[in-house]
Design an enzyme around this catalytic site. Sequence first.
Site, short mmCIF file in Angstrom:
data_model
loop_
_atom_site.label_atom_id
_atom_site.label_comp_id
_atom_site.label_asym_id
_atom_site.label_seq_id
_atom_site.Cartn_x
_atom_site.Cartn_y
_atom_site.Cartn_z
N SER A 1 0.99 -1.35 -0.10
CA SER A 1 0.11 -0.07 -0.10
C SER A 1 0.87 1.24 -0.26
CB SER A 1 -1.08 -0.02 1.12
OG SER A 1 -1.99 0.87 1.05
N ASP B 1 -10.16 -4.59 -4.36
CA ASP B 1 -9.57 -3.61 -3.39
C ASP B 1 -10.56 -2.35 -3.33
OD1 ASP B 1 -8.15 -1.75 -1.96
OD2 ASP B 1 -6.26 -2.65 -2.99
N HIS C 1 -7.87 -5.27 -0.37
CA HIS C 1 -6.69 -4.62 -0.23
C HIS C 1 -5.76 -5.28 0.66
CE1 HIS C 1 -4.45 -0.92 -0.05
NE2 HIS C 1 -4.44 -1.00 1.38
#
Length: 276
Positions: free
Chosen positions: A121, A227, A257
Amino acid sequence: MSQTAASGQEPAFIEVGEGSGARRIAVRARAGSTSGAPGSASGAPGLFWLGGFKSDMTGTKAIALDAWAAEHGRSCIRFDYSGHGESGGDFADGTIGRWLEESVAVFSQFCSGPQVVIGSSMGGWMALLLAREIAKRSKAGGNGKLAGLVLIAPAPDFTEELMWKSFSPEIRAEIETNGMWLRPSEYGDGTPYPITRNLIEEGRNHLLLGSQIDVGCPVRILQGAQDPDVPWKHAFALVHRLPAEDVVLTMIQDGDHRLSRPQDIARIIAAVAEIG
């Protein structure tokens, strides 16, 4: 995979920054076996973990990678950004530049030999920025080197593209007027967390998606099609900014995610093992 190898490891601490900006950063550094290269067994690259926004180094993916490194004689470095996990500092003081400074400091002090940098991320953005910084240092005679990048739901430019541009006029006004907005969280204990004006404004100094990104190493990207936080189109935008050679995007159709399920972890480890 057994994670006992990753448990019981006490963190080391380093100081990053000066004066009022100094903060204590927690690092867990696993040495590789001494046979072969400086980084790990038989000369294989070490692993360097970069976590996500509001995440820490004891998450499922980080622990699984550390356990895999232990089983294969590979070095593995993971740490907490300031305001995260076991590190000092206030989360509300955090910015992309501040966390990048910490990433560079930990890499410089703890990594020896080529490394596979794994970024999740926000850590994907950090990994790209770190690669750019290492490339600059290499041209200047530095000895840092990346074997490759493994990016998990990478979120480059998220402060602008996925936050500011998607915020309502009311949220933008609150940030501009009060200096922060408390964002509701669907993760952890659900406690809202601050999105500061400084985070947004300072993040604009580190935007990458407006031009080509030369990382100088292979890149593997894993992205969940389901996601809700980093849309799959964001991964496509990143791929278009990377060199055409040796960049592979794996789309996980039912992936979210976190990509922390056993099958997701297996894919991540396979991508790491493929490099070097």
